[in-house]
Design a protein around this motif. Structure first.
Motif: not given
Length: 306
Positions: A284-288
């Motif tokens: 979930e972290a990338p681009g969030n």
């Protein structure tokens, strides 16, 4: 003639994930000598399908970048040495491909012999030239869990672990309460290893015996946090690339260590548990843009890993 100093090969006894391989590898790194690792369970006698014992020397030579003189001062670590014991209670008389025969073959290598190694690896054939490597000064470190050796030592000493270590009247002196397979290295005699299934000649070539204890919960927390390449630091760096701060509560680290301890996989099992724990976050972290900080709590660990 000058005096020749003979090497003292080492036997490391300890449960899985206690750092036997890491200890040998770190020793080689500190000494600046080439290091090779092999698994005793895949070694076979010549003529059988499997890995030739001499391949251990070939790996060492490769890791020495072909420098024969350097390879002759290297360290070879043979893991799972307890698995080639030949006299266990459930031994099969029809199979000794990886048992006593391999011990005999390994014995020659450990005590010192000249190995003829094909220069480009692969199988030997009569017409090719060989690189000769004398193994007399190569340090061999053998490692294994040796499950059940503690009972053999206890029987020889006339001691019995009864209940919580309490001696019964008329019984032999009881052993102090200790974890399974935890042995004082001073208590181990060559005859114990022979009874376990190693041949006498082989045990005679391993004069230095030491044992590693199971890692405690606190040890595992230190493994998670203190090394420069610790799992916590690795994940913090990975998430920082996406602008996310990762924080582990101290009690969460203890909970993670407790779960790994219950799995009986030692330090090695920490990565698997951490992977499971962090899988959703890493996805979930990338681009969030909304995710700025992740705090790992004991409750989060219990829900994901419990």
């Amino acid at each position: 003639m000058g005096k020749q100093i003979e090497k003292s090969n080492i036997l490391l006894i300890g449960p899985t994930g206690t750092g036997k391989t890491l200890l040998a590898k770190t020793l080689a790194k500190i000494l600046g000598v080439p290091f090779a690792i092999g698994d005793a369970t895949v070694l076979t006698q010549a003529g059988y399908v499997g890995e030739d014992v001499e391949n251990l020397v070939r790996y060492l030579l490769q890791n020495a970048d072909g420098n024969v003189e350097l390879a002759k001062r290297g360290i070879i670590y043979v893991d799972e040495i307890d698995k080639i014991a030949s006299k266990t209670d459930n031994v099969s008389i029809t199979r000794d491909v990886g048992g006593e025969g391999v011990q005999q073959t390994l014995l020659k290598l450990v005590e010192g012999t000249v190995c003829r190694i094909p220069p480009k690896g692969g199988r030997k054939h009569p017409d090719q030239e060989y690189i000769e490597v004398d193994t007399s000064n190569i340090l061999f470190i053998c490692g294994g869990a040796f499950v059940g050796l503690d009972k053999i030592v206890a029987e020889r000493k006339g001691k019995h672990a009864i209940g919580f270590g309490a001696a019964q009247s008329g019984e032999a002196e009881s052993l102090p309460l200790q974890k399974e397979n935890e042995i004082n290295p001073q208590d181990i005699r060559p005859e114990d290893l022979v009874k376990f299934g190693l041949i006498p000649e082989f045990t005679g070539r391993l004069p230095v015996i030491t044992s590693l204890k199971d890692l405690s919960e606190d040890d595992l927390v230190r493994v998670l946090t203190e090394p420069k390449n610790s799992l916590v630091k690795q994940y913090q760096k990975l998430l920082a690339m996406d602008g996310v701060e990762l924080v582990f509560e101290p009690k969460a680290l203890k909970e993670l260590a407790k779960i790994a301890l219950a799995r009986k996989t030692g330090a090695r099992g920490l990565r698997a548990e951490m992977e499971r724990l962090m899988m959703d976050v890493m996805y979930e972290a990338p681009g969030n843009a909304k995710m700025k900080k992740v705090v790992v709590t004991p409750k989060m660990i219990q829900e994901k890993l419990g």
